[in-house]
Every structure is written in structure tokens, then in C-alpha cells.
Design a protein around this motif. Structure first.
Motif: not given
Length: 286
Positions: A16-20, A57-61, A197-198, A259-261
Motif C-alpha cells: 500500500x505504501x508503494x502504491x500510494x 478503489x484499485x491502483x494503476x501505474x 471485469x472489476x 484489490x484490498x478485499x
């Protein structure tokens, strides 16, 4: 400032740190581009736009951009210095390298790659608590489509860090059109991209209508649709065919990393997505 910015994400682990941090890099890059004439020529679209401006609610580069009108001579290189200067003003060092193309494409690409000092400056005070290793590489990819399919709508979106600025972005219905085109027609061979799909589920659950004009332009641009018009029923049929052709086991295995969950995936199967697309909204062709 960067440390305070990172704390707002309240990251709970190394991932999560790296994604942020990647998202912080993205917003600094957008801020730099806003100082130039870039957004007079291009608009922001794609998953990162959806996350930053609309709460996916998901990251992308990736930072994906579309020119407002085709220009095969457009180059992103003249904007590099402004991007580098923006990071330097925040005490950060990055390098920008053009992507080596293996085949001719209308996408003008570059990689924005963080030097080790970026990681050390930002992570130094929390390494002991999180176990993050400072030698990890952070990078984001910039892509500009110089020959884009048109018929899209844009709006000005406000960001507040590292200062207040506006970004020209695709509207949500046009972002949906881009995503649905990718889900239906992207040539992945045997690969499965569960993230598509998400995102489809996200758009439908949020009640975002599909921009049919832009979807049609994209489908015709890639020669995946030959007719000059398309109906909601035809799109539904395309989706039903796609649902029958994919493995939802593989789809869930792909998306779970992003995703987190992962419990939200328990309901995912062919019948769920058939029921879901019945609730999809569309904007009629004009």
C-alpha cells in the motif's frame, strides 16, 4: 510535504505504501503538465484517471492521454524538463526514458522511473515500521495516443496537491466506453485481465451510463465493428458472448492482487455478470 501526503493514504503495509507513492508520482506529473500547454492538446483517460478523480478503489501505474485531435508529429519529449523540474522543486529526483518500440504504434510512450533517492527520501522515516526496502524501483508509464478515436467528451477536474490545478479528463461515460472496448476487443490471446471485469462491475454499480458514441468510435477504429451504428442490445450480446468464453477462476486470480478485499470476488461467476449487465445504463447515440 510528501510525508504528509503519504500519511493521508494511511497505508497499512509495504504494498500500500508503494502504491500510494506511485499515485503521488502521478499527481506530481499531472501538476507539471498543467503548467504547460499540454492539456490544451490532450486529455487524461484510463484507469488512473478513474481512480484519481472518481474513486476507483484499485491502483494503476499508467498515465494515459489522448490527443484532442490526431497529430502524428506530436511528441511528449518537450514536456520532460517541466516534469523533472516539478519533482526537483519537491526535493525528489526522477529520470525519464523513452520507451523502445518493438513495432510501429500511434502511442507515444515514455517511462517515468524513480531513482533510489526518491524511495530513500520518502520512505526513510518509516522503513523500520513497515519493512519497506529502499532499493525497490518505482515507475509509472506515460502514454499519449497521437491518432485517437474521437467522439469523446471532456471536463476539467481539480486536484489540490502539490498545488491547486486543473486537468482535462474524459468524462465518466467516455471512460466507461474505453473500458468496455478494452474488455470486449483487446487482443490478449490466452491472457485474462480480471481488472477489466472489476472496472466493468464498478461502472455498473455506480450507475455510470456508457457513452455509445465514443464506444462506437473506438470499436470502428480497431475494425472490431463494421456498422455505422450500434444498439444496447448488440452490446449486451457481445458481453454475453464474452462471459461465456472466459474463465472466472482465471479472472479472479488476476484481479485479486490489485484489490484490498478479495471477499468481494466470491459472488463472481458467469450468472452474476449476466445479471449485472442487465442493469447497465447507456447514453443513446446522437
Amino acid at each position: 510535504m510528501i510525508k504528509e501526503w503519504l500519511e493521508e493514504y494511511n497505508p497499512q503495509n509495504e504494498g500500500e505504501i508503494l502504491s500510494a507513492l506511485r499515485e503521488i508520482m502521478q499527481e506530481i506529473t499531472l501538476a507539471a503538465l498543467s503548467r504547460t500547454d499540454f492539456f490544451e492538446k490532450a486529455a487524461f483517460y484510463g484507469r488512473t484517471a478513474l481512480r484519481i478523480f472518481y474513486g476507483l478503489d484499485r491502483y494503476s501505474e499508467d498515465l494515459d492521454f489522448s490527443l484532442l485531435k490526431p497529430d502524428s508529429n506530436f511528441s511528449i519529449e518537450p514536456y520532460f524538463k517541466t516534469i523533472l523540474d516539478e519533482f526537483i522543486s519537491l526535493g525528489l529526483t526522477v529520470s525519464i526514458n523513452e520507451k523502445k518500440k518493438t513495432k510501429q504504434t500511434t502511442i507515444d510512450s515514455a517511462f517515468l522511473k524513480a531513482e533510489t533517492i526518491w524511495q530513500e527520501i520518502v520512505l526513510e522515516e518509516i522503513i523500520k515500521e513497515t519493512g519497506v526496502r529502499s532499493n525497490k524501483t518505482l515507475k509509472i508509464k506515460l502514454e499519449v495516443d497521437r491518432q485517437p478515436p474521437l467522439n469523446f467528451q471532456t471536463e476539467e477536474k481539480l486536484l489540490l496537491r502539490p498545488f491547486s490545478f486543473y486537468v482535462k479528463s474524459f468524462t465518466k461515460p467516455c471512460l466507461f466506453a474505453d473500458k468496455l472496448h478494452a474488455l470486449l476487443f483487446r487482443k490478449w490471446k490466452n491472457r485474462v485481465k480480471g481488472r477489466d471485469w472489476y472496472d466493468l462491475e464498478w461502472y455498473i454499480r455506480k450507475g455510470v451510463p456508457l457513452d455509445m458514441n465514443h464506444f462506437l468510435s473506438r470499436a470502428k477504429d480497431t475494425n472490431d465493428w463494421k456498422e455505422d451504428t450500434i444498439s444496447k442490445e448488440q452490446i449486451i450480446n457481445l458481453l454475453l458472448e464474452k462471459i461465456e468464453s472466459v474463465s472466472f477462476k482465471s479472472i479472479k486470480e488476476d484481479v485479486v492482487r490489485f484489490i484490498k478485499d478479495d471477499e468481494v470476488l466470491n459472488i463472481w461467476n458467469a450468472q452474476y455478470f449476466k445479471d449485472l449487465i442487465d442493469k447497465m445504463k447507456v447514453e443513446d447515440l446522437s
